[in-house]
Design an enzyme around this catalytic site. Sequence first.
Site, PDB file in Angstrom:
ATOM      1  N   TYR A 134       0.928  -1.278   0.070  1.00  0.00           N
ATOM      2  CA  TYR A 134       0.033  -0.028  -0.139  1.00  0.00           C
ATOM      3  C   TYR A 134       0.941   1.306  -0.069  1.00  0.00           C
ATOM      4  O   TYR A 134       1.901   1.218   0.812  1.00  0.00           O
ATOM      5  CB  TYR A 134      -1.104  -0.033   1.194  1.00  0.00           C
ATOM      6  CG  TYR A 134      -2.105  -0.869   1.304  1.00  0.00           C
ATOM      7  CD1 TYR A 134      -2.209  -1.570  -0.007  1.00  0.00           C
ATOM      8  CD2 TYR A 134      -2.762  -1.130   2.192  1.00  0.00           C
ATOM      9  CE1 TYR A 134      -3.364  -2.507   0.061  1.00  0.00           C
ATOM     10  CE2 TYR A 134      -4.067  -2.226   1.998  1.00  0.00           C
ATOM     11  CZ  TYR A 134      -4.053  -2.792   1.253  1.00  0.00           C
ATOM     12  OH  TYR A 134      -5.102  -3.727   0.941  1.00  0.00           O
TER      13      TYR A 134
ATOM     14  N   GLY B 147     -24.853   4.860  -2.645  1.00  0.00           N
ATOM     15  CA  GLY B 147     -25.578   5.816  -3.420  1.00  0.00           C
ATOM     16  C   GLY B 147     -25.389   6.603  -4.582  1.00  0.00           C
ATOM     17  O   GLY B 147     -25.431   7.903  -4.772  1.00  0.00           O
TER      18      GLY B 147
END
Length: 330
Positions: A53, A225
């Site tokens: 990462y 959403g």
Amino acid sequence: MEYTQLGRTGLKVSRLVLGTMNFGPQTDEADSHAIMDAALDAGINFFDTANVYGWGENKGRTESIIGNWFAKGGERRDKVVLATKVYGNMAASADSWPNHDKLSALNIRRAVDASLKRLRTDHIDVYQFHHIDRNTPFEEIWQAVDVLVQQGKILYAGSSNFPGYKIAQANETAARRGGTIGLVSEQCLYNLAERRAEMEVIPAAQEYGLGVIPWSPLHGGLLGGVIKKEATQGRRSSGRSADALSDPAVRGQVQAYEDLLDKHGIEPGEAALAWLLTRPGVTGPIVGPRTAEQLRSAIRASELELSEELLASLDEIFPGPGPSPEAFAW
């Protein structure tokens, strides 16, 4: 915050896992530290990272950010169950020497020492294999793990992105060797829109006593959403969400999902996390907040109770594959 055992171990972990992949690439160090402080304040004690990462030329940067946070003291390290991963190539250049990646005993030894240095700690609680290594036998992998456990550098081993048969192979090999607990957790892609793990991976994890730690619980934002944000905020979807929404059938599913949750007054992203917390075998989903508000939203989701009626409606919109082998046999 609720806690549960990690698989068959005696280790207690929070039902939300703090994912740190955005620390460095998208969230600067100061804000990353603030998010980790807020997570601890909320009772989240399970932090997940990986040696790669930071990505590209910044591989390892995320572990360093976490290590700098631990170095601030205040019992930060003692309060955290720390998980990191090994597999990816950590060499400085693409034209690297051999043995700088995957799961050979040599690379495991090299990688764990480098992670410990970046993380500024003397041990890793859950050391995870980021991918299967088709060229290294599990006998060699477990021999390397046993040495690290004896040295006190790691406590448990986990897997990530393993198919069900590899979970079985890994733990059967561990059982034959004796004295090795084997895998205790599996990180897999699992969410309402991607339920293939229910066929083989999750049953294997349950059979062998692994805690399941789903990654991408919002499926790259698709369950957060995204259509509503397009309409109200003019925010265009990108990446995995954009690719998926280009399919009219998928867009119809997501629209039905958002409409259903709008009727119940529940935010889509919070519902997606809450759904995972109802699933058999799931220890807790990995949430990767870029901001403090995203962390607060995830915490709200952990306190959300979904009715049986709503759960049934979600299954109708995003049906699972069914049990194995019936899902693909008869």
